[in-house]
Design a protein around this motif. Structure first.
Motif, mmCIF file in Angstrom:
data_model
loop_
_atom_site.group_PDB
_atom_site.id
_atom_site.type_symbol
_atom_site.label_atom_id
_atom_site.label_comp_id
_atom_site.label_asym_id
_atom_site.label_seq_id
_atom_site.Cartn_x
_atom_site.Cartn_y
_atom_site.Cartn_z
ATOM 1 N N LYS A 51 0.809 -1.228 0.000
ATOM 2 C CA LYS A 51 0.000 0.000 0.000
ATOM 3 C C LYS A 51 0.838 1.271 0.000
ATOM 4 O O LYS A 51 0.329 2.359 -0.259
ATOM 5 N N SER A 138 -7.960 -0.742 4.388
ATOM 6 C CA SER A 138 -8.659 -0.610 3.111
ATOM 7 C C SER A 138 -7.685 -0.919 1.971
ATOM 8 O O SER A 138 -6.497 -0.607 2.062
ATOM 9 N N ASN A 140 -6.489 0.072 -0.879
ATOM 10 C CA ASN A 140 -6.150 1.125 -1.829
ATOM 11 C C ASN A 140 -4.696 1.515 -1.627
ATOM 12 O O ASN A 140 -4.110 1.189 -0.591
ATOM 13 N N SER A 146 -10.610 4.951 -0.847
ATOM 14 C CA SER A 146 -10.736 3.514 -0.611
ATOM 15 C C SER A 146 -11.405 2.844 -1.805
ATOM 16 O O SER A 146 -12.129 3.481 -2.564
HETATM 17 MG MG MG Z 1 -7.850 3.337 4.701
#
Ligand code: MG
Ligand code: TXA
Length: 327
Positions: A51, A138, A140, A146
């Motif tokens: 991420k 999340s 993303n 998100s």
């Molecule tokens: Mg988040």
């Protein structure tokens, strides 16, 4: 790495990836999560890397049975039990004192852990089949809106994760409500389960300053909140007091294309693209997808502020964090 797209019927394969220390993105009722075995520090470190997530931002541990809370938390105060009884499975995350089983990578070194039991069937099946609690922020790229579809996950993380389970569009569209119960009840992040509702059950609840202010300063209890969040690349102006029509016209004069996101029926024709939401629920559900979409199509995004009651508090919280300017 090739990211596999799995169907909901391929839970066994997804679970075996998790058991072997890999990363699987999966749908929940709120947004897609990027999951790893919460008891495996090495697997959890891969989440931060995929991420680009700052190492001091802890993540949520997802369980599939209420009784599993005793594995991840060491103390469950009576009022936390009330919350769990009423809202699990569902979009509520409770922060509690952590157990010794949870590695420091999950909690970013804190002595508390955020726990939630989602209601999405695919999420529950995955956690059950993996046989371990699943740590999942999340799914993303850090700082982006998100993901509410498997395609959003791929747009951000293709080639960086082992698999994504495609469960279609998520229901709620905004992340879970986060409440700290390790000390006095404190709302850390608003969501579908509203502050008003929680107060009815618990009485007084403090509200962390990051909920209503656009703070990026170091914040003690709400660690993730100091970073820019949910942000499209295009400038997003959140209009609270300014005259929206005059603002749009000033951009149009400069030959800038404007996207207007609004819940007000009477909007301005000078905008090139108007995204109108009739209800706050539909705005919440489609907000992140809309931000991702209009980002590619315009020079500036203008969003009209909504009411901050009920789910409106969560929508405005995300918008404040996404905004480059609030006027
Ligand atoms: Mg988040
Ligand atoms: O709906 C959701 O909650 C989604 C789905 C996948 O479950 N997950 C999610 O995770 O939004 P994430 O990592 O994007 O947001 C978790 C939030 C962050 O703001 C983080 O700082 C906070 O929870 N958090 C996690 N552990 C915490 C802790 N021990 N103390 C305080 N805040 C914590």
């Amino acid at each position: 790495m090739q990211t596999k797209i799995l169907a909901p019927s391929e839970i066994a394969e997804a679970a075996s990836i998790i058991k072997n220390g890999g990363l699987v993105a999966f749908p929940t009722e709120t947004v897609y999560g990027l999951g790893a075995n919460a008891l495996d520090a090495k697997a959890v470190r891969k989440i931060y890397k995929a991420k680009g997530r700052p190492g001091d931002n802890p993540m949520i541990v997802h369980i599939a049975n209420k009784a599993d809370i005793f594995k991840v938390a060491s103390e469950i105060p009576p009022r936390a039990k009330l919350l769990i009884a009423k809202y699990w499975p569902g979009p509520l995350t409770v922060v509690l004192k952590k157990s010794a089983l949870i590695p420091k990578e999950v909690t970013a070194g804190r002595d508390t852990v955020a726990v939630r039991m989602p209601s999405n069937k695919i999420a529950l099946e995955l956690i059950t089949a993996a046989g371990v609690p699943i740590a999942a922020p999340s799914a993303n790229k850090s700082g982006s809106p998100s993901a509410t579809t498997a395609q959003h996950v791929l747009d951000d993380l293709d080639g960086k994760i082992d698999a994504v389970i495609d469960g279609g569009e998520t229901d709620i569209g905004l992340e879970s409500t986060v409440i700290s119960m390790s000390d006095k009840p404190m709302l850390l992040r608003p969501g579908k389960i509203s502050l008003e509702e929680l107060k009815k059950l618990l009485g007084k609840i403090e509200v962390h300053p990051s909920v209503t202010k656009k703070t990026r300063k170091s914040v003690a209890l709400a660690p993730g909140m100091k970073y820019r969040h949910y942000s499209p690349k295009t400038d997003l102006i959140l209009v609270q007091k300014a005259n929206v029509h005059a603002l749009i016209e000033s951009y149009a004069k400069k030959k800038k294309t404007v996207a207007l996101i609004t819940t007000k029926e009477k909007h301005c024709d000078a905008a090139h693209l108007i995204v109108y939401f009739k209800t706050i629920d539909s705005m919440a559900k489609h907000l992140f997808a809309t931000l991702r979409d209009v980002d590619k199509k315009c020079d500036v995004i203008i969003v009209e502020a909504t009411s901050e009651r009920e789910l409106g508090l969560a929508v405005m919280n995300r918008l404040r964090k996404a905004a480059s300017r609030i006027i």
